[in-house]
Structure formats: structure tokens, C-alpha cells
Design an enzyme around this catalytic site. Structure first.
Site, PDB file in Angstrom:
ATOM      1  N   ASN A 195     -10.225  -2.996   2.509  1.00  0.00           N
ATOM      2  CA  ASN A 195      -9.944  -2.978   1.073  1.00  0.00           C
ATOM      3  C   ASN A 195     -11.238  -2.728   0.308  1.00  0.00           C
ATOM      4  O   ASN A 195     -12.315  -2.721   0.894  1.00  0.00           O
ATOM      5  CB  ASN A 195      -9.363  -4.330   0.624  1.00  0.00           C
TER       6      ASN A 195
ATOM      7  N   HIS B 184       0.823  -1.213   0.000  1.00  0.00           N
ATOM      8  CA  HIS B 184       0.000   0.000   0.000  1.00  0.00           C
ATOM      9  C   HIS B 184       0.858   1.265   0.000  1.00  0.00           C
ATOM     10  O   HIS B 184       0.501   2.266   0.625  1.00  0.00           O
ATOM     11  CB  HIS B 184      -0.956   0.021   1.201  1.00  0.00           C
TER      12      HIS B 184
END
Ligand code: HDD
Length: 705
Positions: free
Chosen positions: A165, A92
Site C-alpha cells: 500500500n 481494490h
């Protein structure tokens, strides 16, 4: 006094910017940096507050001589620069963040004591960071990838981080596999590529040997991983959490974020081209939306269920590779999140924000999901390595916005200066020092545990294919074709045929026709053997809520329409199209062969937003081509113009035209279909068609698996 508004730059070594008597400089105040100076400009100083007279020249022994070690100003500046980067996130790394608030519309008081979820009308400030997973911090915004969706609520009772997510399930069931998964998907260690791509051997090798990932793989190969905008994705907390009420009773909960603008994705070919045209496509889109007042918004919804209900599910809700279909446990909307403030400084906020799933508030507790349990350790550990200090909670973006106090002391970069001699609890010497709060403090739910200790996976986690099948079978035919084609693309990139075969073998468990489509696309003569499944695949009820196309909204809000025009274009047509588009809440950009002003047929001038070669049609949701006949003829020799219309057509976009536009389509070899409209008499149909894609066109122009 220097009255000039211009920054003082000089290569002569003058000191006209420095006015010692007028200047005051203050540094600090809770991590904020204030420079105050009388006069027109703040004074440039070293980090010690020393006013600098010359920021252009280092100290030399003579005008052509060596630089002197004595130059402490040079050394301070370069040293700081050398240390500007902190380790990027191992996953990420590329993200876009914004501030906003959460407003509770329906209290969950029956289920939890958490004030953020019980005080109706309460607005809780928050910071949200949306990210890709695999690429480095400088990678492009549009690879095929999962999007991270992390929200830090600054509640009255401490920070609550919901770190999810845009896909409601995950690749693996146990946190111990996370480093393997990430090593497999990231660039291969011997060659250092590919960047931000799963289409390579090590990823599919790992996946083909990890059947529990099959459900997630279906989602990742769907268009969910190609979002049109970060404002148009869902978010999921994924794991089951517990809500705990005042009586100590707990209820399981799953969290869902639902975008107000609906879901929308790009096509694969479009995403690839956007990466070249604008690698910052999503970050720019978010920036432009927030800074122009079109604040992105999501509903927060929950699925609530008891242990007794969970016992009836045909899967284990503690297994993060499973979701609870909405048809089984309906979603209840309890509030909304609005992102309304772009950060002042990317590094200070978006880069330094530190999320941890272990950050919860009283009334929210964890479940035994083994993936979640591992995450509770990992994130705190990561923040220590990334931010370099156990005091990372003092960085403004991480600091709670409620009072916080304890007896932890010292450490790297300690910003607080506690007073007094007491740094322990219990104590009798400082009765006003922080003490535990047995009634209102965080309380871990009492859960009876039994069974043998061991490295054992529960049998209820053994079904790896049924929900993968449910997902694939619930998709529309267009989505199934995209999913199958994505698998063909990814697997075609592999050097090792045995991995390809192993994957198609798994697909046979999921859906035989899917396996056939993919095998055909990969030029395989025979279908490979089906691997042994631990348990029989179930035919679960279809769940239309899993479709993406079904969740597109019939709106132009948040969309962008491109108008290609030229000298001699018709002013009235441009005006009409613009008005119609703006009335629907979308934005317009004008594109022409040259940047600057264009002279329209009526002699008026119009300002152009983008030059054709640098502003391809992939950047728009629909396009309009308004050209004079002469311009259409000359643009017919311009590759960028031909690509503009061919791509718009190929990406299933609505196209509005006038005579010149029609001419350009002809030169580009495009046969008009129902998605092409003459704006003179079908503007409203163009607008309606711009809200979706021309799905029927696809089969005529592209071979999908
Ligand atoms: Fe993770 C970052 C989401 C499993 C270890 N993760 C990270 C971020 C998101 C997620 C959104 C970025 C937060 C930000 O913007 O700063 N991760 C998930 C989800 C998972 C998941 C939804 C499964 C349901 N993660 C997971 C596991 C582990 C980690 C199983 C380790 C055992 N994740 C991390 C990390 C990161 C991270 C290495 C990297 C940067 C950071 O934490 O702050 O600790």
C-alpha cells in the site's frame, strides 16, 4: 474488393465486408488473438471462425416478424456479452495498471540468492497496479482512501509479487479481522451506500472498538490518502519479509518505493471537486504520462535488520500496525522501477492481473507477521473465485516469463496441451519431465518455533497508541490541521454520537491537543473519558521522514499548469508562460469559454484544450489568467470563471495574472497575496511558487480544526 477504409456498417444487410476467398483468420497462440486478412479489413467472424455477412440485423421470421431462436450468431454474441464481467475485487476493485521494468543498481548478494536482487544492471520486466481500496471498479479516483501498490516482477526464477500500500502500516494485526474491517468500511449492507467513503457509522464503529487501528487511522486522515497523482505516492511492502543468502542465513527486510517526482497531495476540497470534474483523474494522469513518454519512476529501497536488532526496537516489527522509522533503520536504495508501457487492453491485463503475496522467489521468505500469514492463503483463494480457474496463471499478464513446468493438469480453461503419458513425479518413464531442484529450488528458511499453541495475541503487540502519537507529533502544523479537520469531517457524518465520543477518547491517548481540536470542531462540550490502554503510551522520538510536505520535491516535473485565456489575449504573454512552464518539465493546457480556436490580440489563432465549464482549476497545479479587459468583464458574470479563480486561490495555488486577470480576481472578491504574480515582471517567481502550495494562505481563507 472493398477498398473503403471505413468500417463496413450497413442496415441493408449487404455483404460487402466479407470476402471469403481472401480471408484467413487465426485464433489462439498463447492466449493472443490474431486476425489476419488479406484485403483492407479483417473479416468479422463468430468465435468459431465463421465469417459474418450481416452484423446489423438479427434473423427474423419476416421483416416485421419475431426473431428466430435459430439465430445462433445473435445467441453467441449476446451470450458472450452477458458474461463479459467477472467478479470485481472485493477490495481494490478500482485500479490503474502499467508495464515497466525494475533495474537493480545495488546488489544484495550478501543477504539473498534472489537473482532479481543480486544481478546489478539486470532489468526485470514487471506489471504494477495501483488502486483504491473501498470503492467499486467504477468509483472515482479521488476519495479519501489508502492506495494499493502491487508489483509483479517477472523474474528469471518465477514471479515475485510485492503487494503493498502507500501507507507503511495497516489497520489490523491479525488476518482474521480483515473481513470485519472491509465489511465496516464498504457501503452499509442495508442501504447500499456510501460508495468509496469511510465517513459513515459502520467504519468508525469498528475502528472505535479496534484500538490497534489508531496508528493507521492517523495516516488515513492525513493528506497521504489524497494523492495529487499516482506518480507521486510512496509504496510499502509493509510486512517484514526475510532475505535468505546462499549460506541459508536470513535477514529481515522491509521494502519501500520512493517516487522520483516526490510526494504531493491535493487538499480535501480539491479532491472532492476533482471527483466531479474528472472521476478518472488518476487513471488519465497515468495514461497521459506514459503515452507521452514521461515515464513514472520509483526508487526501491530496503530496510535491513537482524533478529538481534529487532529485539532492541520499542515495538514488535511483526506487528503490521508498526513501522520502523527511517531514523532507526536507514533506507538503502537498491534499484529503480520505470513504468513505460500502457496495457493494450484494460480487461485482459489490469483487470485480470492476479497478485498473491505468496508469490516469492528463492532467496525471499516470509516472516511470522500474522497478517501476512493470513494473506498467504487469501489471495490464491480470491483468484480462483475471480478468474474462475486454477489455470489463471496461464493468462498472459499472470504467466511467468521464465520457463515453467510441472505435473498439474486439466481444469477449467486449460490452455496448455502437454504431451506424453507421464503426469507425476518421481518417474522413470520420462527423464526429461520436470523434476525438483534441491539446490536452486525455493527453500523455506529453517526457523525454530516454540511456545504454546493457541489463539493468543503476543504481548509485544499491545501498544496501540505510541506510534500513532509519533506520527501525529512529527507532522508539520499544516498537516496536523488537515488531519484534525479530516477527523472532524468524518466524525461529523456519524448518526451515533457514542461512536464520535469513543473516537475522541482514543485521540486523547494520541495527543490531548488533537482530541481538543476535534472535540471543538464537533461541537462537543466536554472531552469524553479516555479508554483504558493495555500499556502506557510512550513518547517516541519524532520522525520528520513521516511528513508529506517534507517529501514534496522542488520541481514542476509531472505537473500541469492551466492558462485561462480569451479572444484578445496577449499572444506574447501566453507564449512566454508556456515556454517557462515547459522548460521546467510541466505540461500546459489552454482553457477558454469556448472550445475550438481563440483569436489573440495580434490576430493569430490558438487552439484551446478545454472548455471553461468542463475544465475547472482543480485539474491544475497552478493557473495563469491572461485576458483582454473586455473578456475579463464578461467572464465576471460567468460562475465557471469565478469558481476557476476562487478555487485556485482557495486551493492554495500560485496564480499568474495580467491586467485582465487582475480584473477577474477583483470581481471574484480575491485579495491578492504573495502567491499571486504579475507574469509580465514576476514569471520566474510564479514558476517557483507553482512548485509548492501557498500554505500561509490557508489560515486566512479556511477554518481548520
Ligand atoms: Fe489485500 C487485494 C494490499 C491485507 C485480502 N490487497 C489487495 C490489493 C492490494 C492489497 C494492493 C490489490 C492487488 C491488485 O491490484 O490486484 N492487502 C494489502 C495490504 C494489506 C492487505 C498492503 C496489509 C498489509 N488483504 C489483506 C488481508 C487480506 C487481504 C489481511 C485477507 C485476509 N487483498 C485481499 C484479497 C484481494 C486483496 C481479498 C482482493 C483482490 C485480490 O486479493 O486479488 O484477497
Amino acid at each position: 474488393m472493398n477498398k473503403s477504409k471505413k468500417p463496413v456498417t450497413s442496415d441493408k444487410g449487404n455483404n460487402e465486408g466479407f470476402h471469403p476467398k481472401e480471408a484467413t483468420v487465426t485464433v489462439g497462440n498463447g492466449g493472443e488473438w490474431h486476425q489476419i486478412a488479406t484485403g483492407d479489413q479483417p473479416v468479422l467472424t463468430t468465435n468459431q471462425g465463421l465469417p459474418i455477412s450481416d452484423n446489423q440485423n438479427s434473423l427474423r421470421a419476416n421483416p416485421k416478424g419475431p426473431t428466430l431462436l435459430e439465430d445462433f450468431i445473435l445467441r453467441e454474441k449476446i451470450t458472450h456479452f452477458d458474461h463479459e464481467r467477472i467478479p470485481e475485487r472485493i477490495v481494490h476493485a478500482r485500479g490503474t495498471g502499467a508495464h515497466g521494468f525494475f533495474e537493480l543498481t545495488h546488489s544484495l548478494e550478501k543477504y539473498t540468492t534472489a537473482k532479481v536482487l543480486t544481478e546489478e544492471g539486470l532489468q526485470t520486466p514487471l506489471f504494477t497496479r495501483i488502486s483504491t481500496v473501498a470503492g467499486g471498479s467504477g468509483s472515482s479516483d479521488t476519495p479519501r482512501d489508502v492506495r494499493g501498490f502491487a508489483v509483479k516482477f517477472y523474474t528469471k526464477e518465477g514471479n515475485w509479487d510485492l503487494v503493498g500500500n502507500n501507507i507503511p502500516v495497516f489497520f489490523i494485526q491479525d488476518a482474521i479481522k480483515f473481513p470485519d474491517l472491509i465489511h465496516a468500511v464498504k457501503m452499509e449492507p442495508d442501504r447500499g451506500f456510501p460508495q468509496a467513503a469511510s465517513a459513515h457509522d459502520t467504519f468508525w464503529d469498528f475502528i472505535s472498538l479496534t484500538p490497534e487501528s489508531m496508528h493507521m487511522v492517523m495516516w488515513v486522515m492525513s493528506d497521504r490518502t489524497l494523492p495529487r497523482s499516482l506518480r507521486m505516492i510512496e509504496g510499502f511492502g509493509i510486512h517484514s519479509f526475510r532475505l535468505v543468502n546462499a549460506a541459508g542465513e536470513s535477514t529481515f527486510v522491509k521494502f519501500h518505493w520512493r517516487p522520483k517526482l516526490g510526494l504531493q497531495s491535493t487538499l480535501w476540497d480539491e479532491a472532492v471537486k476533482i471527483a466531479g470534474a474528472d472521476p478518472d483523474f488518476h487513471r488519465r494522469d497515468m495514461f497521459e504520462a506514459i503515452t507521452t513518454g514521461c515515464f513514472p519512476e520509483w526508487d526501491l529501497a530496503v530496510q535491513l535488520f537482524s533478529q538481534e536488532e529487532a529485539d532492541t526496537f520499542p515495538f514488535d516489527h511483526l506487528d503490521a500496525t508498526k513501522l520502523i522509522p527511517e531514523e532507526l533503520v536507514p533506507l538503502q536504495v537498491i534499484g529503480r522501477m520505470v513504468l513505460n508501457r500502457w496495457p493494450d487492453n484494460f480487461f485482459a491485463e489490469t483487470e485480470q492481473v492476479a497478485f498473491c503475496p505468496s508469490h516469492v522467489v528463492p532467496g525471499i521468505d516470509f516472516s511470522n507477521d500474522p497478517l501476512l500469514q493470513g494473506r498467504l492463503f487469501s489471495y490464491l483463494d480470491t483468484q480462483l473465485s475471480r478468474l474462475g480457474s486454477p489455470n489463471f496463471h496461464q493468462i498472459p499478464v499472470n504467466a511467468p516469463q521464465c520457463p515453467f513446468a510441472n505435473h498439474q493438469r486439466d481444469g477449467h480453461m486449460q490452455m496448455a496441451q502437454p504431451t506424453g503419458r507421464v503426469a507425476y513425479e518421481p518417474n522413470s518413464l520420462a527423464i526429461d519431465s520436470p523434476h525438483e531442484q534441491p539446490v536452486t529450488g525455493f527453500y523455506s528458511t529453517l526457523i525454530a518455533e516454540s511456545g504454546a499453541k493457541g489463539r493468543i495475541r503476543a504481548e509485544s503487540f499491545a501498544d496501540h497508541y505510541s506510534q500513532a502519537r509519533q506520527f501525529y507529533c512529527s507532522q508539520s502544523s499544516y498537516e496536523q490541521a488537515h488531519l484534525a479537520s479530516a477527523l472532524v469531517f468524518e466524525l461529523s457524518k456519524l448518526e451515533h454520537p457514542h461512536i464520535r465520543a469513543a473516537m475522541v477518547g482514543h485521540l486523547r491517548h494520541i495527543e490531548e491537543k488533537l482530541a481538543q481540536r476535534v472535540a471543538f470542531g464537533l461541537g462537543m462540550d466536554d472531552l469524553p473519558q479516555v479508554p483504558t490502554a493495555a500499556v502506557a503510551v510512550q513518547d517516541l522520538a519524532l520522525s520528520p521522514a513521516l511528513q508529506l510536505i517534507g517529501k514534496m520535491k522542488d520541481t514542476l516535473e509531472g505537473r500541469m499548469i492551466g492558462i485561462l485565456l480569451s479572444d484578445g489575449s496577449d499572444a506574447a504573454s501566453i507564449d512566454e508562460v508556456k515556454k517557462a512552464v515547459l522548460a521546467e518539465g510541466a505540461k500546459v493546457k489552454l482553457i477558454a469559454a469556448k472550445i475550438g480556436d481563440v483569436k489573440l490580440a495580434d490576430g493569430s489563432m490558438i487552439k484551446i484544450d478545454g472548455q471553461l465549464a468542463g475544465t475547472p482549476s482543480v485539474l491544475f497545479d497552478a493557473v495563469v489568467i491572461l485576458l483582454s479587459d473586455e473578456a475579463a468583464e464578461s467572464l465576471g458574470n460567468e460562475a465557471a470563471a469565478i469558481d476557476f479563480v476562487r478555487d485556485a486561490f482557495g486551493h492554495l495555488k500560485a496564480i499568474g495574472i495580467d491586467n485582465g486577470g487582475e480584473l477577474l480576481l477583483k470581481t471574484a472578491g480575491i485579495t491578492q497575496d504573495d502567491g499571486v504574480f504579475a507574469v509580465s515582471n514576476s514569471l520566474e517567481h510564479f514558476i517557483a511558487a507553482s512548485k509548492t502550495r501557498q500554505w500561509e494562505r490557508e489560515a486566512k481563507i479556511r477554518t481548520l480544526a
